[in-house]
Scaffold this active site. Structure first.
Site, PDB file in Angstrom:
ATOM      1  N   LEU A  31       0.859  -1.283  -0.091  1.00 50.41           N
ATOM      2  CA  LEU A  31       0.180  -0.062  -0.166  1.00 50.41           C
ATOM      3  C   LEU A  31       0.948   1.366  -0.132  1.00 50.41           C
ATOM      4  CD1 LEU A  31      -2.955   0.414   0.044  1.00 50.41           C
ATOM      5  CD2 LEU A  31      -3.044   0.954   2.540  1.00 50.41           C
ATOM      6  N   LYS A  32       0.673   2.217  -0.869  1.00 51.60           N
ATOM      7  CA  LYS A  32       1.349   3.427  -1.166  1.00 51.60           C
ATOM      8  C   LYS A  32       0.605   4.201   0.117  1.00 51.60           C
ATOM      9  CE  LYS A  32       3.023   6.916  -4.474  1.00 51.60           C
ATOM     10  NZ  LYS A  32       2.749   7.178  -5.926  1.00 51.60           N
ATOM     11  N   SER A  33       1.739   4.994   0.996  1.00 54.66           N
ATOM     12  CA  SER A  33       1.227   5.881   1.961  1.00 54.66           C
ATOM     13  C   SER A  33       1.818   7.322   1.576  1.00 54.66           C
ATOM     14  CB  SER A  33       1.618   5.528   3.365  1.00 54.66           C
ATOM     15  OG  SER A  33       0.914   4.317   3.617  1.00 54.66           O
TER      16      SER A  33
ATOM     17  N   GLY B  18      -2.601   4.505  -3.944  1.00 57.46           N
ATOM     18  CA  GLY B  18      -2.126   3.329  -5.003  1.00 57.46           C
ATOM     19  C   GLY B  18      -1.238   2.439  -4.317  1.00 57.46           C
TER      20      GLY B  18
ATOM     21  N   SER C  70       5.922   2.187  -9.182  1.00 59.65           N
ATOM     22  CA  SER C  70       4.668   2.710  -8.448  1.00 59.65           C
ATOM     23  C   SER C  70       3.537   2.560  -9.421  1.00 59.65           C
ATOM     24  CB  SER C  70       4.822   4.263  -8.282  1.00 59.65           C
ATOM     25  OG  SER C  70       3.580   4.882  -7.703  1.00 59.65           O
TER      26      SER C  70
END
Length: 287
Positions: free
Chosen positions: A119-121, A252, A284
């Site tokens: 999970l992109k933070s 994303g 990404s």
């Protein structure tokens, strides 16, 4: 001599010094004193962000976040100083289709399983730097630049494994507001990965990262592992339809994989990623 001094790492820093002197707008650096011990200095390197897109690359490395030290015992027989790397960030990575080597077709030819989507933070990147007191001799006197829970244990484990760049992300809306709000129970340090401290980019397996986070009281980053690029694309496309994963809105994913020998069918239309075979690769995928 420092147990973490490697010829290829020292050569990289020598190359960075030479490039910085010749092209000051391309590479620059600054020295910082370690807060817990002002007698220890660490050099932070920064490259011109726009030049990461150039082919061929003007840099001797594509990492973002590079910290080095200069050993006190001076020049070697060739007249070059010794420089251990004390922390390294990820190599620069791109969104799907943002760079010539980051489209789905090229990734399918030049990368191999497993593909782990984390999970992109949207938070503040922190590098936890561990160094010996003098960068010479025994293991006594470890110093930690950024304090986290059980810092002595964290420092000891990181030094033993040469994990001096532990990448965490501070997600706290009371400190910095984000487009996607973070619930109170998820505010704090999120461990996104652990890198070997070396010139080449090598990440630690996700299961090891999760175990480390759990042991040290750091929040784990949700992830899913897939085996094929078509599976990754299908999963990402499905998520993009709703903008949610497991019922929660997300920014994303970051795709973790590694570079392999080109598969049969590779052509000049597929620009090879600018990373050596065997190295880790982050990509990404924004929803």
């Amino acid at each position: 001599m420092s147990t973490h001094l490697h010829t290829e790492d020292s050569q990289l820093i020598n190359d960075m010094h030479r490039l910085s002197k010749k092209f000051q707008k391309l590479v620059r650096s600054m020295m910082y004193s370690v807060p817990s011990n002002p007698f220890i200095s660490v050099r932070s390197w920064k490259m011109n962000e726009f030049k990461y897109y150039d082919i061929p690359s003007p840099f001797p490395t594509l990492m973002r976040g590079l910290f080095s030290r200069e050993l006190a015992y001076g020049d070697n027989s060739e007249g070059e100083k010794k420089y251990p790397i004390v922390a390294r960030g990820n190599d620069k990575f791109f969104n799907i289709g943002e760079a010539p080597w980051s489209d789905w077709s090229t990734l399918s030819l030049h990368t191999g399983p497993t593909y782990t989507l984390s999970l992109k933070s949207n938070g503040c990147i922190i590098f936890v730097i561990v160094t010996t007191k003098h960068a010479l001799g025994s293991m006594q006197g470890k110093r930690l630049v950024d304090k986290v829970k059980t810092e002595e244990q964290l420092a000891s484990r990181s030094w033993e494994k040469n994990w001096t760049a532990i990448i965490v992300e501070l997600c706290d809306d009371s400190f910095e507001e984000h487009v996607l709000p973070h619930p109170t129970e998820k505010s704090g340090l999120h461990l996104h990965g652990i890198n070997a401290t070396s010139r080449e980019f090598h990440t630690v397996p996700t299961e090891t990262v999760d175990a480390f986070a759990e042991e040290r009281g750091i929040i784990k980053t949700p992830a899913i592992a897939l085996n094929l690029i078509p599976e990754v694309k299908s999963f990402a496309d499905d998520i993009a339809k709703t903008g949610k994963w497991n019922g929660k809105a997300l920014e994303g994913f970051v795709v973790h994989t590694h570079i392999i020998d080109p598969k049969q069918g590779s052509t000049t239309r597929n620009t090879r990623p600018p990373y050596p075979i065997g190295s880790s690769l982050l990509q990404s995928k924004v929803r």
